[in-house]
Design a protein around this motif. Sequence first.
Motif, PDB file in Angstrom:
ATOM      1  N   ALA A  15       0.898  -1.266   0.109  1.00  0.00           N
ATOM      2  CA  ALA A  15      -0.028  -0.120  -0.080  1.00  0.00           C
ATOM      3  C   ALA A  15       0.859   1.155  -0.024  1.00  0.00           C
ATOM      4  O   ALA A  15       0.681   2.305  -0.834  1.00  0.00           O
ATOM      5  CB  ALA A  15      -0.752  -0.114   1.188  1.00  0.00           C
ATOM      6  N   GLN A  16       1.870   1.388   0.894  1.00  0.00           N
ATOM      7  CA  GLN A  16       2.955   2.367   0.983  1.00  0.00           C
ATOM      8  C   GLN A  16       3.649   2.595  -0.441  1.00  0.00           C
ATOM      9  O   GLN A  16       3.574   3.643  -0.950  1.00  0.00           O
ATOM     10  CB  GLN A  16       3.854   2.360   2.005  1.00  0.00           C
ATOM     11  N   LEU A  21       4.315   5.530  -5.675  1.00  0.00           N
ATOM     12  CA  LEU A  21       4.155   5.461  -6.841  1.00  0.00           C
ATOM     13  C   LEU A  21       3.143   6.620  -7.564  1.00  0.00           C
ATOM     14  O   LEU A  21       3.397   7.218  -8.489  1.00  0.00           O
ATOM     15  CB  LEU A  21       3.944   4.215  -7.561  1.00  0.00           C
ATOM     16  N   THR A  22       1.897   6.388  -7.086  1.00  0.00           N
ATOM     17  CA  THR A  22       0.843   7.225  -7.272  1.00  0.00           C
ATOM     18  C   THR A  22       1.018   8.893  -7.151  1.00  0.00           C
ATOM     19  O   THR A  22       0.785   9.417  -8.233  1.00  0.00           O
ATOM     20  CB  THR A  22      -0.607   6.862  -6.745  1.00  0.00           C
ATOM     21  N   LEU A  23       1.733   8.922  -6.205  1.00  0.00           N
ATOM     22  CA  LEU A  23       2.181  10.621  -5.857  1.00  0.00           C
ATOM     23  C   LEU A  23       3.068  10.984  -6.685  1.00  0.00           C
ATOM     24  O   LEU A  23       3.266  11.888  -7.256  1.00  0.00           O
ATOM     25  CB  LEU A  23       2.572  10.648  -4.373  1.00  0.00           C
ATOM     26  N   ALA A  24       4.073   9.899  -7.054  1.00  0.00           N
ATOM     27  CA  ALA A  24       5.061  10.331  -7.966  1.00  0.00           C
ATOM     28  C   ALA A  24       4.728  10.610  -9.594  1.00  0.00           C
ATOM     29  O   ALA A  24       5.024  11.539 -10.063  1.00  0.00           O
ATOM     30  CB  ALA A  24       6.086   9.146  -8.155  1.00  0.00           C
ATOM     31  N   LEU A  25       3.686   9.812  -9.833  1.00  0.00           N
ATOM     32  CA  LEU A  25       3.189   9.969 -11.275  1.00  0.00           C
ATOM     33  C   LEU A  25       2.178  11.175 -11.084  1.00  0.00           C
ATOM     34  O   LEU A  25       2.297  11.969 -12.161  1.00  0.00           O
ATOM     35  CB  LEU A  25       2.405   8.588 -11.535  1.00  0.00           C
ATOM     36  N   ALA A  26       1.506  11.473 -10.246  1.00  0.00           N
ATOM     37  CA  ALA A  26       0.723  12.543 -10.068  1.00  0.00           C
ATOM     38  C   ALA A  26       1.501  13.870 -10.355  1.00  0.00           C
ATOM     39  O   ALA A  26       1.168  14.853 -10.878  1.00  0.00           O
ATOM     40  CB  ALA A  26      -0.234  12.338  -8.867  1.00  0.00           C
TER      41      ALA A  26
END
Length: 108
Positions: A15-16, A21-26
């Motif tokens: 989950a972390q 990864l989601t924050l990096a891509l965003a």
Amino acid sequence: MSKSPSLGRKLRQFAQLSLGLTLALAGAGPLASCSTMGGDIPTAMGGLPDGAPARPQTPPPYPAVHDMPPPRSSAVLTEEEKKRVEAELAVMREQQARRAQSSAANPN
């Protein structure tokens, strides 16, 4: 029972990792939009409009910030000239105030 805590730890790590990864891509999207490749994007997606002028092949020269401007051709006002100009401005201010009052009183 020994597999359960290990499984929970792995889920938390997953989950972390997925959140990171989601924050990096965003964050990569807005940063990528700052690049100079915007001329190749279609207008509907936020690219340059059809009539936009082309970029110059060479960038403009850097302004000469250390060059001093030429000396002024006009002289500084003397104290007498300053007082005369201030008096003229005071007279004009009073005339404008009188005109404003008279136009407010007579709105014809």
